[in-house]
Design a protein around this motif. Sequence first.
Motif, PDB file in Angstrom:
ATOM      1  N   LEU A 137      -9.168  -6.468 -14.985  1.00  0.00           N
ATOM      2  CA  LEU A 137      -9.856  -5.441 -15.778  1.00  0.00           C
ATOM      3  C   LEU A 137     -10.746  -4.584 -14.879  1.00  0.00           C
ATOM      4  CD1 LEU A 137     -11.101  -6.978 -19.159  1.00  0.00           C
ATOM      5  CD2 LEU A 137      -9.759  -4.907 -18.847  1.00  0.00           C
ATOM      6  N   ARG A 138     -11.490  -5.274 -13.997  1.00  0.00           N
ATOM      7  CA  ARG A 138     -12.385  -4.548 -13.089  1.00  0.00           C
ATOM      8  C   ARG A 138     -11.593  -3.565 -12.218  1.00  0.00           C
ATOM      9  NH1 ARG A 138     -17.497  -6.086 -10.910  1.00  0.00           N
ATOM     10  NH2 ARG A 138     -17.239  -8.252 -11.513  1.00  0.00           N
ATOM     11  N   LYS A 139     -10.425  -4.010 -11.746  1.00  0.00           N
ATOM     12  CA  LYS A 139      -9.597  -3.135 -10.891  1.00  0.00           C
ATOM     13  C   LYS A 139      -9.154  -1.902 -11.667  1.00  0.00           C
ATOM     14  CE  LYS A 139      -7.619  -5.911  -7.267  1.00  0.00           C
ATOM     15  NZ  LYS A 139      -6.602  -6.895  -6.952  1.00  0.00           N
ATOM     16  N   TRP A 140      -8.808  -2.132 -12.945  1.00  0.00           N
ATOM     17  CA  TRP A 140      -8.369  -0.979 -13.748  1.00  0.00           C
ATOM     18  C   TRP A 140      -9.533  -0.003 -13.951  1.00  0.00           C
ATOM     19  CZ3 TRP A 140      -9.387   0.463 -19.055  1.00  0.00           C
ATOM     20  CH2 TRP A 140      -8.658   1.603 -19.446  1.00  0.00           C
ATOM     21  N   PHE A 141     -10.723  -0.534 -14.244  1.00  0.00           N
ATOM     22  CA  PHE A 141     -11.882   0.357 -14.389  1.00  0.00           C
ATOM     23  C   PHE A 141     -12.072   1.176 -13.105  1.00  0.00           C
ATOM     24  CE2 PHE A 141     -13.966  -3.018 -17.361  1.00  0.00           C
ATOM     25  CZ  PHE A 141     -13.284  -2.506 -18.460  1.00  0.00           C
ATOM     26  N   ASN A 142     -11.990   0.496 -11.968  1.00  0.00           N
ATOM     27  CA  ASN A 142     -12.159   1.193 -10.685  1.00  0.00           C
ATOM     28  C   ASN A 142     -11.106   2.283 -10.518  1.00  0.00           C
ATOM     29  OD1 ASN A 142     -14.350  -0.282  -9.756  1.00  0.00           O
ATOM     30  ND2 ASN A 142     -13.083  -1.897  -8.899  1.00  0.00           N
ATOM     31  N   ARG A 143      -9.870   1.929 -10.859  1.00  0.00           N
ATOM     32  CA  ARG A 143      -8.758   2.860 -10.654  1.00  0.00           C
ATOM     33  C   ARG A 143      -8.933   4.140 -11.473  1.00  0.00           C
ATOM     34  NH1 ARG A 143      -3.270   2.481 -12.260  1.00  0.00           N
ATOM     35  NH2 ARG A 143      -3.579   0.400 -13.096  1.00  0.00           N
ATOM     36  N   ILE A 144      -9.475   4.011 -12.699  1.00  0.00           N
ATOM     37  CA  ILE A 144      -9.619   5.206 -13.532  1.00  0.00           C
ATOM     38  C   ILE A 144     -10.976   5.891 -13.320  1.00  0.00           C
ATOM     39  CG2 ILE A 144      -7.984   4.362 -15.269  1.00  0.00           C
ATOM     40  CD1 ILE A 144     -10.402   3.675 -17.049  1.00  0.00           C
ATOM     41  N   GLY A 145     -11.773   5.344 -12.395  1.00  0.00           N
ATOM     42  CA  GLY A 145     -13.018   6.028 -12.005  1.00  0.00           C
ATOM     43  C   GLY A 145     -14.225   5.711 -12.869  1.00  0.00           C
ATOM     44  N   SER A 146     -14.203   4.551 -13.524  1.00  0.00           N
ATOM     45  CA  SER A 146     -15.359   4.153 -14.331  1.00  0.00           C
ATOM     46  C   SER A 146     -16.134   3.082 -13.543  1.00  0.00           C
ATOM     47  CB  SER A 146     -14.855   3.605 -15.676  1.00  0.00           C
ATOM     48  OG  SER A 146     -15.797   3.803 -16.699  1.00  0.00           O
ATOM     49  N   PRO A 147     -17.451   3.189 -13.455  1.00  0.00           N
ATOM     50  CA  PRO A 147     -18.220   2.276 -12.581  1.00  0.00           C
ATOM     51  C   PRO A 147     -18.190   0.824 -13.068  1.00  0.00           C
ATOM     52  CG  PRO A 147     -19.694   3.570 -13.962  1.00  0.00           C
ATOM     53  CD  PRO A 147     -18.316   4.121 -14.182  1.00  0.00           C
ATOM     54  N   THR A 148     -18.303  -0.107 -12.134  1.00  0.00           N
ATOM     55  CA  THR A 148     -18.245  -1.522 -12.523  1.00  0.00           C
ATOM     56  C   THR A 148     -19.478  -2.315 -12.076  1.00  0.00           C
ATOM     57  OG1 THR A 148     -16.907  -1.938 -10.576  1.00  0.00           O
ATOM     58  CG2 THR A 148     -15.722  -1.694 -12.656  1.00  0.00           C
ATOM     59  N   SER A 149     -20.503  -1.602 -11.636  1.00  0.00           N
ATOM     60  CA  SER A 149     -21.743  -2.322 -11.304  1.00  0.00           C
ATOM     61  C   SER A 149     -22.938  -1.413 -11.551  1.00  0.00           C
ATOM     62  CB  SER A 149     -21.739  -2.779  -9.840  1.00  0.00           C
ATOM     63  OG  SER A 149     -21.840  -1.653  -9.003  1.00  0.00           O
ATOM     64  N   LEU A 150     -24.088  -2.035 -11.788  1.00  0.00           N
ATOM     65  CA  LEU A 150     -25.312  -1.262 -11.988  1.00  0.00           C
ATOM     66  C   LEU A 150     -25.571  -0.387 -10.756  1.00  0.00           C
ATOM     67  CD1 LEU A 150     -27.597  -4.092 -13.480  1.00  0.00           C
ATOM     68  CD2 LEU A 150     -26.662  -2.138 -14.735  1.00  0.00           C
TER      69      LEU A 150
END
Length: 390
Positions: free
Chosen positions: A335-348
């Motif tokens: 899931l985290r990889k997909w968020f990264n791929r579409i350009g949505s941040p995954t950490s504060l």
Amino acid sequence: MQNFVFHNPTKIIFGRATIPLVGQETAAWGDHALLVYGKESIKKHGIYNQVTASLENTGIKITEHGGVRSNPTLDHVRTGIEKVQKNGCTVLVAVGGGSVIDSAKAISAGSPVKHDVWKFFTGKKSIKKTLPLITVLTLAAAGSEMNSGMVITNEATHEKFGFGNKRLYPKTSILDPETTFTVPPDYTAYGAVDAVAHVLEFYMTASDPATPVQDRLMEGLIQNSMDACNRCLLVPDNYNARADLMWTATLALNGLTAAGLGRVGFPMHMIEHSLSALYDIPHGAGLSIVIPGWLTWFSSINAVRIALLGKKVFPLAEADNYSDEQMARRTVVKLRKWFNRIGSPTSLGEAGIPKIDIEKIADNAISLAKVWRLQGYTRKRIEEILHLCA
Ligand code: NZQ
Ligand code: ZN
């Protein structure tokens, strides 16, 4: 499966060239509309002209209430209520994304009463009457077009609160996927993350362990949100991709997925609302920060559930050789990889929010945890989750 009542009264008109129907849908409920919209997108992309032409052709008087901003504010809602009361509007027409629709819902609930509209959000008053609402959706994300929820930010208190009431369902929502061709890549991604989050919340917090119909429905919605988002980002004017994303986002939070699950919670949203309230970050961006951390925390409570999601949504030939804990970890990574791929941040950190603020964020979140009666979400637990999001 638990007992449930599913009653969604919103009429959906879906497809190309459907905006001209807004006049007749509105005329069925009133003859003077408060037209609620955002900053600039609907004027820039010709939607404003289509909507006003249709309303005027049907003889509907229009009072304008533009300028709704993303993470909509209480002050702007209050101004809308004053306009309705002063001009005698009888119906609301919202044209935009979740922020616009939520603002219109708050105006529709606040206009018939003498007390301040915020009292509904803090649970001090309950909604007895609303003005009818018609929506024209221009962004696939929140699901507000077919649900009874609304979310507003009180800037004075830094509270972003949301709640639902059956009187808030729009009467009709017009969903023309072509209106979303112009949604930029970042908001396309945030919208898809939001739809995924809406499904995840219920999937993970369902109190009934045996709900295979809803489980398969929810897994399918998550897969489709991801797949449709990927296709939209590749070709922004791909009609079928936009249509898939739009309908998926609507179904993700229209009550259908929760039917039969028993008691469910919205803990990831509870924490995200504090990120939006304190740092004004887009809702979907806040969610992609919270989801991996919350799931990592939840792995120690129910790895089996996360593993099941992973097996269905991210199939793996050798999945049988994995333990539930391994599978759960793999699911969070995917899931985290997909968020990264579409350009949505995954950490504060990625959103520029320092670790040192975690206490402050938890302090803010605790008030919504109380309003939403999220049992077990103490300050300590919220801080623990936020550290996993850092
Ligand atoms: O203001 P304009 O110029 O219209 O620009 C908007 C805005 O900047 C732009 N946009 C919208 N349609 C467009 C477009 N740009 C180009 N082409 C178009 N067709 O997109 C930006 C974001 O819009 P916004 O309405 O803020 O996005 P979204 O639909 O994601 O709504 C977010 C709000 O919904 C709430 C969130 O908390 C947040 O406040 N939520 C509401 C829920 C509900 N009522 O059930 C549930 C959700 O969990 C969520 O909390
Ligand atoms: Zn959401």
